[in-house]
Design a protein around this motif. Structure first.
Motif, PDB file in Angstrom:
ATOM      1  N   ALA A  13       0.842  -1.202   0.000  1.00 52.72           N
ATOM      2  CA  ALA A  13       0.000   0.000   0.000  1.00 52.72           C
ATOM      3  C   ALA A  13       0.877   1.252   0.000  1.00 52.72           C
ATOM      4  O   ALA A  13       0.597   2.222  -0.721  1.00 52.72           O
ATOM      5  CB  ALA A  13      -0.942  -0.005   1.205  1.00 52.72           C
ATOM      6  N   LYS A  14       1.939   1.248   0.781  1.00 50.26           N
ATOM      7  CA  LYS A  14       2.856   2.387   0.826  1.00 50.26           C
ATOM      8  C   LYS A  14       3.557   2.555  -0.519  1.00 50.26           C
ATOM      9  O   LYS A  14       3.728   3.683  -1.002  1.00 50.26           O
ATOM     10  CB  LYS A  14       3.889   2.184   1.949  1.00 50.26           C
ATOM     11  N   GLU A  23       4.043  10.035  -9.772  1.00 53.75           N
ATOM     12  CA  GLU A  23       3.389  10.392 -11.022  1.00 53.75           C
ATOM     13  C   GLU A  23       2.880  11.833 -11.025  1.00 53.75           C
ATOM     14  O   GLU A  23       2.730  12.428 -12.089  1.00 53.75           O
ATOM     15  CB  GLU A  23       2.239   9.419 -11.298  1.00 53.75           C
ATOM     16  N   ARG A  24       2.646  12.395  -9.842  1.00 57.94           N
ATOM     17  CA  ARG A  24       2.129  13.761  -9.747  1.00 57.94           C
ATOM     18  C   ARG A  24       3.216  14.825  -9.625  1.00 57.94           C
ATOM     19  O   ARG A  24       2.967  15.996  -9.894  1.00 57.94           O
ATOM     20  CB  ARG A  24       1.182  13.884  -8.548  1.00 57.94           C
ATOM     21  N   LEU A  34      11.146   8.766  -5.898  1.00 59.26           N
ATOM     22  CA  LEU A  34       9.928   8.147  -5.369  1.00 59.26           C
ATOM     23  C   LEU A  34       9.613   6.829  -6.067  1.00 59.26           C
ATOM     24  O   LEU A  34       9.200   5.860  -5.423  1.00 59.26           O
ATOM     25  CB  LEU A  34       8.746   9.112  -5.497  1.00 59.26           C
ATOM     26  N   SER A  35       9.823   6.781  -7.370  1.00 60.29           N
ATOM     27  CA  SER A  35       9.568   5.546  -8.121  1.00 60.29           C
ATOM     28  C   SER A  35      10.498   4.421  -7.664  1.00 60.29           C
ATOM     29  O   SER A  35      10.069   3.269  -7.513  1.00 60.29           O
ATOM     30  CB  SER A  35       9.745   5.781  -9.621  1.00 60.29           C
ATOM     31  N   GLU A  36      11.760   4.756  -7.445  1.00 66.83           N
ATOM     32  CA  GLU A  36      12.719   3.754  -6.983  1.00 66.83           C
ATOM     33  C   GLU A  36      12.365   3.269  -5.577  1.00 66.83           C
ATOM     34  O   GLU A  36      12.456   2.073  -5.289  1.00 66.83           O
ATOM     35  CB  GLU A  36      14.140   4.323  -6.995  1.00 66.83           C
ATOM     36  N   LYS A  37      11.965   4.173  -4.722  1.00 66.92           N
ATOM     37  CA  LYS A  37      11.573   3.788  -3.369  1.00 66.92           C
ATOM     38  C   LYS A  37      10.354   2.870  -3.413  1.00 66.92           C
ATOM     39  O   LYS A  37      10.291   1.865  -2.700  1.00 66.92           O
ATOM     40  CB  LYS A  37      11.285   5.039  -2.532  1.00 66.92           C
TER      41      LYS A  37
END
Length: 58
Positions: A13-14, A23-24, A34-37
């Motif tokens: 979920a996170k 994406e925003r 953020l994508s890698e995380k």
């Protein structure tokens, strides 16, 4: 204490939340971070989920 399946579900979920934020965001570097995380969290939740079901790592 959180059970492992619940922990894996929370991690997924996170990861989904982080991917939506990525994406925003307008900054390409922040998007990548953020994508890698999110990707790492998904991988970790998959690994934990697999350990609990006895499924071998793929």
């Amino acid at each position: 204490m959180t059970s492992e399946p619940d922990r894996a579900r929370q991690m997924r979920a996170k990861a989904e939340e982080l991917q939506e934020r990525a994406e925003r965001v307008g900054d390409p570097a922040e998007h990548r971070r953020l994508s890698e995380k999110a990707r790492r969290l998904r991988e970790q939740s998959d690994k934990e989920s697999g350990q609990n079901t006895g499924r071998p790592d793929l």
